[in-house]
Design a protein around this motif. Structure first.
Motif, PDB file in Angstrom:
ATOM      1  N   LYS A 180       4.370  12.526  -8.432  1.00 17.65           N
ATOM      2  CA  LYS A 180       3.335  13.115  -9.286  1.00 17.65           C
ATOM      3  C   LYS A 180       2.604  12.058 -10.110  1.00 17.65           C
TER       4      LYS A 180
ATOM      5  N   GLU B 233       0.829  -1.207   0.000  1.00 18.50           N
ATOM      6  CA  GLU B 233       0.000   0.000   0.000  1.00 18.50           C
ATOM      7  C   GLU B 233       0.862   1.256   0.000  1.00 18.50           C
TER       8      GLU B 233
ATOM      9  N   LYS C 200      -1.024   8.761  -8.575  1.00 16.75           N
ATOM     10  CA  LYS C 200      -2.189   9.524  -8.127  1.00 16.75           C
ATOM     11  C   LYS C 200      -2.974   8.800  -7.039  1.00 16.75           C
ATOM     12  N   ASP C 201      -3.079   7.455  -7.154  1.00 19.75           N
ATOM     13  CA  ASP C 201      -3.928   6.728  -6.218  1.00 19.75           C
ATOM     14  C   ASP C 201      -3.361   6.676  -4.810  1.00 19.75           C
ATOM     15  N   LYS C 202      -2.044   6.911  -4.665  1.00 21.52           N
ATOM     16  CA  LYS C 202      -1.430   6.880  -3.340  1.00 21.52           C
ATOM     17  C   LYS C 202      -1.571   8.216  -2.614  1.00 21.52           C
ATOM     18  N   CYS C 203      -1.809   9.270  -3.365  1.00 18.74           N
ATOM     19  CA  CYS C 203      -2.089  10.593  -2.774  1.00 18.74           C
ATOM     20  C   CYS C 203      -0.985  11.088  -1.856  1.00 18.74           C
ATOM     21  N   VAL C 204       0.262  10.717  -2.153  1.00 22.26           N
ATOM     22  CA  VAL C 204       1.391  11.296  -1.424  1.00 22.26           C
ATOM     23  C   VAL C 204       1.684  12.650  -2.041  1.00 22.26           C
ATOM     24  N   LYS C 205       1.791  13.667  -1.231  1.00 27.19           N
ATOM     25  CA  LYS C 205       1.925  15.034  -1.732  1.00 27.19           C
ATOM     26  C   LYS C 205       3.287  15.612  -1.378  1.00 27.19           C
TER      27      LYS C 205
ATOM     28  N   PRO D 157      -0.056   6.242   2.254  1.00 30.25           N
ATOM     29  CA  PRO D 157      -0.938   7.136   1.488  1.00 30.25           C
ATOM     30  C   PRO D 157      -1.326   8.363   2.315  1.00 30.25           C
ATOM     31  N   ASN D 158      -1.557   9.459   1.603  1.00 31.47           N
ATOM     32  CA  ASN D 158      -1.966  10.737   2.187  1.00 31.47           C
ATOM     33  C   ASN D 158      -0.862  11.432   2.988  1.00 31.47           C
ATOM     34  N   SER D 159       0.367  10.920   2.882  1.00 34.04           N
ATOM     35  CA  SER D 159       1.483  11.584   3.556  1.00 34.04           C
ATOM     36  C   SER D 159       1.867  12.865   2.834  1.00 34.04           C
ATOM     37  N   ARG D 160       2.366  13.825   3.604  1.00 31.53           N
ATOM     38  CA  ARG D 160       2.885  15.071   3.059  1.00 31.53           C
ATOM     39  C   ARG D 160       4.400  15.033   3.228  1.00 31.53           C
TER      40      ARG D 160
END
Length: 402
Positions: A317, A285, A320-325, A296-299
């Motif tokens: 970049k 994951e 997309k599905d992992k949403c790491v920014k 996921p969703n980590s900044r």
């Protein structure tokens, strides 16, 4: 400066050229101005569509030591082969067209050859990024080696990741017969990290290798050069180099001694160019498994904007599905990267984020450099538990990727 002591020596300097007209004049002027005069310089225009070919022709009219080959575009390996076929020197030197060399560079290499009768003379180089410059040195100590004694640190010094002998062709003077036996056997589909495909097999052909402190070559890091280009077929081309080296080591019965070094080199190359491969072979994951895995969703903040930093930025970049920014990209040489169009900022900018990030990814493959980067972050009040580098498990992992 002492007068050149090598009156009866001839070297051939090969320069592969493709669309580098903003840089090539400085390169060729630095060759023309060498204190050692008895050389030929073979300029291989590999199908350039800018003014590079015309500039080469102009230098050939100014100096009879410059010989120009105009050929259909075939890649850097093809260009080097064309230059080697034309060469008449006892030793072969190489210069890339967007780099430059100091005035006594080849005289220094030749003097060592005369003193030692070495088949390969290896120097160091400066890496120039904008107005900044730092020195890249071989980790194998200076001295004279034979094939057997140089093997334990030939590719991998033991510290991740630092070469024992840096693979750049441009920091070497190599006996012509050895180049014929190695360069001419390279697959012309290889367009990246091709130097190593020549250098390490060349060492296995040499009787004597001289490691020196000479440092007169300036590698200019710029956006768009072949060493930084990453395409959809890049992974295939990297595998071609790996297979070439593995086969060369097997044929010389040294694969047992060099197997782990080759694995470490493989990890290093994939990190800088195709880091997503490590997630593909260990699907989870998380992403960025070399860093232990990012949820996921980590900044994240990326610290470092050279090869690895650019690869991580691209990868984040693309997933997309992992949403790491990536919330910030920093580097001490940020001004140089901004000039190249990258959104990189001063490390001090991290203080403006307060707690609005989860991790700082140190984007360097060199443990020695990582220590200073970590210290910088700690001085900027970044919590130690948020600073991530390559995991120990990853660095010591011996599993095969291919």
């Amino acid at each position: 400066m002492k007068n050149c002591v090598c009156k009866d020596f001839l070297i051939s300097i090969i320069v592969p050229i493709y669309n580098v007209d903003p840089y090539i004049e400085r390169c060729l002027n630095s060759i023309m101005d060498q204190s050692y005069k008895k050389f030929e310089c073979i300029l291989v225009d590999d199908g350039s569509i800018d003014q590079s070919g015309m500039i080469c022709d102009r230098f050939a009219t100014l100096d009879s030591r410059f010989i120009v080959i105009h050929k259909k575009n075939g890649g850097v390996v093809s260009a080097r082969k064309a230059g080697l076929r034309k060469a008449s020197g006892q030793f072969i030197g190489s210069v890339d067209p967007d780099d430059w060399i100091e005035k006594d560079y080849f005289e220094s290499l030749i003097r060592i050859q005369k003193e030692t009768d070495a088949d390969i003379i290896a120097g160091n180089h400066h890496r120039d990024i904008g107005s900044d410059s730092y020195t890249i040195r071989n980790r194998i100590p200076t001295g004279i080696y034979d094939r057997k004694t140089i093997l334990p640190q030939l590719i991998y010094s033991g510290d991740f990741f630092e070469f024992g002998l840096h693979p750049s062709l441009c920091t070497k003077l190599i006996r012509r017969e050895i180049m014929d036996a190695t360069q001419m056997n390279i697959n012309e589909d290889i367009v990246c990290v091709d130097d190593g495909a020549v250098i390490y097999p060349a060492v296995l052909e040499a009787e004597k290798i001289a490691i020196t402190n000479i440092c007169g070559y300036h590698y200019v890091q710029r956006q768009g050069s072949i060493t930084k280009s990453v395409g959809s077929d890049d992974l295939m081309k990297l595998k071609l180099v790996y297979d070439h080296l593995e086969n060369a080591f097997i044929s010389k019965n040294v694969i047992g001694e060099l197997w782990f070094q080759l694995k470490q080199w493989q990890k290093f190359i994939l990190l800088e160019r195709q880091i997503q491969v490590f997630d593909e072979v260990s699907p989870k994951e998380t992403i960025l498994s070399p860093y232990g895995g990012i949820s996921p969703n980590s900044r994240v903040v990326i610290y470092g904007a050279s090869f690895l930093g650019q690869t991580i930025d691209r990868y984040i970049k693309s997933v997309k599905d992992k949403c790491v920014k990536n919330v910030l990209w920093i580097d001490k040489a940020y001004e140089n990267f901004q000039k190249r169009g990258l959104p990189v900022y001063s490390p001090e900018e991290i203080q403006k984020l307060h707690d609005e990030y989860d991790f700082v990814l140190i984007a360097s493959v060199t443990e020695r450099i990582v220590c200073s980067m970590r210290e910088c972050l700690l001085n900027l009040q970044v919590p130690a538990n948020k600073i991530l580098w390559l995991s120990e498990e990853f660095v010591q992992d011996k599993k095969v990727i291919w």
